[in-house]
Design a protein around this motif. Structure first.
Motif, PDB file in Angstrom:
ATOM      1  N   PHE A  51      -7.283 -11.714  10.512  1.00 34.94           N
ATOM      2  CA  PHE A  51      -8.424 -11.393   9.654  1.00 34.94           C
ATOM      3  C   PHE A  51      -8.102 -11.693   8.192  1.00 34.94           C
ATOM      4  O   PHE A  51      -8.933 -12.222   7.447  1.00 34.94           O
ATOM      5  CB  PHE A  51      -8.811  -9.919   9.803  1.00 34.94           C
ATOM      6  CG  PHE A  51      -9.428  -9.579  11.127  1.00 34.94           C
ATOM      7  CD1 PHE A  51     -10.500 -10.301  11.622  1.00 34.94           C
ATOM      8  CD2 PHE A  51      -8.947  -8.527  11.886  1.00 34.94           C
ATOM      9  CE1 PHE A  51     -11.082  -9.988  12.843  1.00 34.94           C
ATOM     10  CE2 PHE A  51      -9.508  -8.210  13.106  1.00 34.94           C
ATOM     11  CZ  PHE A  51     -10.579  -8.936  13.585  1.00 34.94           C
ATOM     12  N   GLU A  52      -6.901 -11.344   7.777  1.00 34.75           N
ATOM     13  CA  GLU A  52      -6.483 -11.566   6.398  1.00 34.75           C
ATOM     14  C   GLU A  52      -6.525 -13.062   6.055  1.00 34.75           C
ATOM     15  O   GLU A  52      -6.981 -13.450   4.972  1.00 34.75           O
ATOM     16  CB  GLU A  52      -5.076 -11.005   6.202  1.00 34.75           C
ATOM     17  CG  GLU A  52      -4.681 -10.825   4.757  1.00 34.75           C
ATOM     18  CD  GLU A  52      -3.378 -10.054   4.612  1.00 34.75           C
ATOM     19  OE1 GLU A  52      -2.760 -10.163   3.537  1.00 34.75           O
ATOM     20  OE2 GLU A  52      -2.993  -9.342   5.565  1.00 34.75           O
ATOM     21  N   GLU A  61     -14.541  -9.314   0.167  1.00 35.19           N
ATOM     22  CA  GLU A  61     -14.391  -8.812   1.534  1.00 35.19           C
ATOM     23  C   GLU A  61     -12.917  -8.631   1.893  1.00 35.19           C
ATOM     24  O   GLU A  61     -12.551  -7.701   2.616  1.00 35.19           O
ATOM     25  CB  GLU A  61     -15.069  -9.750   2.527  1.00 35.19           C
ATOM     26  CG  GLU A  61     -15.202  -9.155   3.919  1.00 35.19           C
ATOM     27  CD  GLU A  61     -16.074  -9.995   4.836  1.00 35.19           C
ATOM     28  OE1 GLU A  61     -15.850  -9.925   6.071  1.00 35.19           O
ATOM     29  OE2 GLU A  61     -16.963 -10.705   4.331  1.00 35.19           O
ATOM     30  N   LEU A  62     -12.076  -9.520   1.373  1.00 24.14           N
ATOM     31  CA  LEU A  62     -10.635  -9.395   1.616  1.00 24.14           C
ATOM     32  C   LEU A  62     -10.107  -8.085   1.039  1.00 24.14           C
ATOM     33  O   LEU A  62      -9.275  -7.408   1.668  1.00 24.14           O
ATOM     34  CB  LEU A  62      -9.888 -10.574   0.996  1.00 24.14           C
ATOM     35  CG  LEU A  62      -8.361 -10.536   1.118  1.00 24.14           C
ATOM     36  CD1 LEU A  62      -7.937 -10.503   2.589  1.00 24.14           C
ATOM     37  CD2 LEU A  62      -7.728 -11.731   0.401  1.00 24.14           C
ATOM     38  N   GLU A  63     -10.604  -7.718  -0.137  1.00 20.34           N
ATOM     39  CA  GLU A  63     -10.179  -6.454  -0.755  1.00 20.34           C
ATOM     40  C   GLU A  63     -10.560  -5.270   0.132  1.00 20.34           C
ATOM     41  O   GLU A  63      -9.782  -4.323   0.307  1.00 20.34           O
ATOM     42  CB  GLU A  63     -10.809  -6.305  -2.138  1.00 20.34           C
ATOM     43  CG  GLU A  63     -10.382  -5.037  -2.868  1.00 20.34           C
ATOM     44  CD  GLU A  63     -11.040  -4.899  -4.236  1.00 20.34           C
ATOM     45  OE1 GLU A  63     -10.732  -3.908  -4.937  1.00 20.34           O
ATOM     46  OE2 GLU A  63     -11.857  -5.770  -4.592  1.00 20.34           O
ATOM     47  N   LYS A  67      -7.808  -2.620   2.189  1.00 21.59           N
ATOM     48  CA  LYS A  67      -7.855  -1.156   2.109  1.00 21.59           C
ATOM     49  C   LYS A  67      -7.817  -0.553   3.518  1.00 21.59           C
ATOM     50  O   LYS A  67      -7.105   0.414   3.781  1.00 21.59           O
ATOM     51  CB  LYS A  67      -9.122  -0.697   1.376  1.00 21.59           C
ATOM     52  CG  LYS A  67      -9.126  -0.962  -0.114  1.00 21.59           C
ATOM     53  CD  LYS A  67     -10.410  -0.449  -0.743  1.00 21.59           C
ATOM     54  CE  LYS A  67     -10.428  -0.703  -2.249  1.00 21.59           C
ATOM     55  NZ  LYS A  67     -11.695  -0.241  -2.866  1.00 21.59           N
ATOM     56  N   VAL A  68      -8.610  -1.159   4.411  1.00 22.19           N
ATOM     57  CA  VAL A  68      -8.630  -0.687   5.803  1.00 22.19           C
ATOM     58  C   VAL A  68      -7.269  -0.908   6.453  1.00 22.19           C
ATOM     59  O   VAL A  68      -6.729  -0.018   7.127  1.00 22.19           O
ATOM     60  CB  VAL A  68      -9.732  -1.416   6.599  1.00 22.19           C
ATOM     61  CG1 VAL A  68      -9.629  -1.085   8.084  1.00 22.19           C
ATOM     62  CG2 VAL A  68     -11.108  -1.039   6.062  1.00 22.19           C
ATOM     63  N   LYS A  69      -6.698  -2.082   6.229  1.00 22.60           N
ATOM     64  CA  LYS A  69      -5.411  -2.415   6.832  1.00 22.60           C
ATOM     65  C   LYS A  69      -4.332  -1.416   6.416  1.00 22.60           C
ATOM     66  O   LYS A  69      -3.541  -0.963   7.258  1.00 22.60           O
ATOM     67  CB  LYS A  69      -4.998  -3.827   6.407  1.00 22.60           C
ATOM     68  CG  LYS A  69      -3.633  -4.257   6.934  1.00 22.60           C
ATOM     69  CD  LYS A  69      -3.248  -5.637   6.411  1.00 22.60           C
ATOM     70  CE  LYS A  69      -1.838  -6.013   6.831  1.00 22.60           C
ATOM     71  NZ  LYS A  69      -1.428  -7.326   6.288  1.00 22.60           N
ATOM     72  N   TRP A 112     -13.947  -7.494  13.296  1.00 21.83           N
ATOM     73  CA  TRP A 112     -14.280  -7.192  11.885  1.00 21.83           C
ATOM     74  C   TRP A 112     -15.722  -7.630  11.691  1.00 21.83           C
ATOM     75  O   TRP A 112     -16.018  -8.783  11.418  1.00 21.83           O
ATOM     76  CB  TRP A 112     -13.317  -7.938  10.964  1.00 21.83           C
ATOM     77  CG  TRP A 112     -13.566  -7.765   9.484  1.00 21.83           C
ATOM     78  CD1 TRP A 112     -14.071  -8.694   8.620  1.00 21.83           C
ATOM     79  CD2 TRP A 112     -13.304  -6.597   8.701  1.00 21.83           C
ATOM     80  NE1 TRP A 112     -14.159  -8.179   7.344  1.00 21.83           N
ATOM     81  CE2 TRP A 112     -13.682  -6.898   7.362  1.00 21.83           C
ATOM     82  CE3 TRP A 112     -12.801  -5.330   8.985  1.00 21.83           C
ATOM     83  CZ2 TRP A 112     -13.565  -5.969   6.318  1.00 21.83           C
ATOM     84  CZ3 TRP A 112     -12.679  -4.410   7.956  1.00 21.83           C
ATOM     85  CH2 TRP A 112     -13.052  -4.723   6.648  1.00 21.83           C
ATOM     86  N   GLU A 113     -16.639  -6.678  11.897  1.00 15.67           N
ATOM     87  CA  GLU A 113     -18.061  -7.010  11.935  1.00 15.67           C
ATOM     88  C   GLU A 113     -18.875  -5.970  11.179  1.00 15.67           C
ATOM     89  O   GLU A 113     -18.338  -4.994  10.642  1.00 15.67           O
ATOM     90  CB  GLU A 113     -18.532  -7.124  13.387  1.00 15.67           C
ATOM     91  CG  GLU A 113     -17.798  -8.208  14.182  1.00 15.67           C
ATOM     92  CD  GLU A 113     -18.311  -8.351  15.606  1.00 15.67           C
ATOM     93  OE1 GLU A 113     -19.380  -7.781  15.909  1.00 15.67           O
ATOM     94  OE2 GLU A 113     -17.635  -9.018  16.406  1.00 15.67           O
TER      95      GLU A 113
END
Length: 264
Positions: A51-52, A61-63, A67-69, A112-113
């Motif tokens: 995903f990264e 969106e990467l940011e 945070k989730v990761k 990741w949706e």
């Protein structure tokens, strides 16, 4: 905890806060021959890294994903040594967070949706919702409160033959032996005779306690296990519907073993 309500809240939050949601199902079952070396950690690492890499051209969106990761990694570090058969996570950078280690197997998958992918979890929940397993053995009744293979609580109700009142032992390590003086000393007034003479009355007095537990714990399914006649007798006095009656002698088995025999 009512998982049905949790899933409904997750779906509602996703609609109110249109941010991407990570849905992660990880098979961590050590009995699985593909997991003997803790390979699930590699699957998680690779799944999150994919995903990264995919989001590297979308800084906003990467940011959110990073945070989730970080939160997911912290959860896995805290629980990695006590993993059961699976790990399920739903998480967003906003206010969506659900993470559980379960005693039921899952198929490893990552999403990741815009909305959490709840289908696999819902299938698990349909198979094993909030449930009560009631094990009957003469003047003892053990109750296991469980959901998704997880044991929340165990209680042992035991009829004190001296006072003729039910005593409750929370989270018993194992069943207690029958207690009591056996009546007034007559050879015929044995414990077994007292059980036979009073069992209906005793079970009738216990039934409201079982019904209250079913209501308080929000059981979707009730299983009665033990001697067929004794189990049917308790069922006849209960107001709550019993979904399954099983004539097995599992009273002295470990709770995990009982769930495997009765539900899983």
């Amino acid at each position: 905890m009512c998982y049905a309500k949790d899933m409904e809240k997750l779906a509602q939050k996703a609609k109110r806060h249109p941010q991407k949601v990570l849905s992660m199902y990880v098979n961590t079952d050590p009995a699985d021959r593909d997991q003997t070396g803790g390979e699930w950690r590699i699957h998680v690492k690779n799944g999150l890294k994919n995903f990264e890499t995919y989001l590297k051209n979308d800084p906003e969106e990467l940011e959110q994903f990073l945070k989730v990761k970080d939160r997911v990694k912290a959860f896995l570090e805290d629980n990695g040594q006590s993993m059961k058969k699976s790990c399920v996570v739903f998480a967003s950078a906003a206010d969506i967070w659900f993470a559980e280690c379960l005693q039921m197997p899952v198929t490893t998958e990552f999403h990741w949706e815009n909305e959490p992918k709840l289908e696999q979890f819902q299938l698990l929940y349909e198979r094993f919702p909030e449930s009560g397993v009631i094990l009957v053995q003469k003047n003892q009744v053990k109750v296991i409160d469980a959901v998704l293979g997880k044991i929340n609580d165990t209680k042992l109700f035991e009829m004190d033959l001296d006072t003729e009142k039910w005593k409750v032992q929370a989270s018993p390590q194992r069943a207690l032996s029958i207690k009591g003086k056996g009546g007034k000393g007559s050879k015929k007034d044995t414990i077994e005779n007292r059980l036979e003479a009073n069992q209906k009355r005793w079970y009738k007095s216990l039934a409201p306690n079982l019904d209250k537990l079913a209501k308080d714990k929000e059981w979707k399914s009730i299983h009665l296990v033990g001697n067929k006649e004794e189990a049917k007798l308790i069922e006849s006095y209960m107001q709550k519907q019993v979904q399954q009656t099983d004539s097995k002698n599992l009273f002295d088995q470990e709770e995990k073993k009982v769930l495997e025999e009765v539900i899983l």
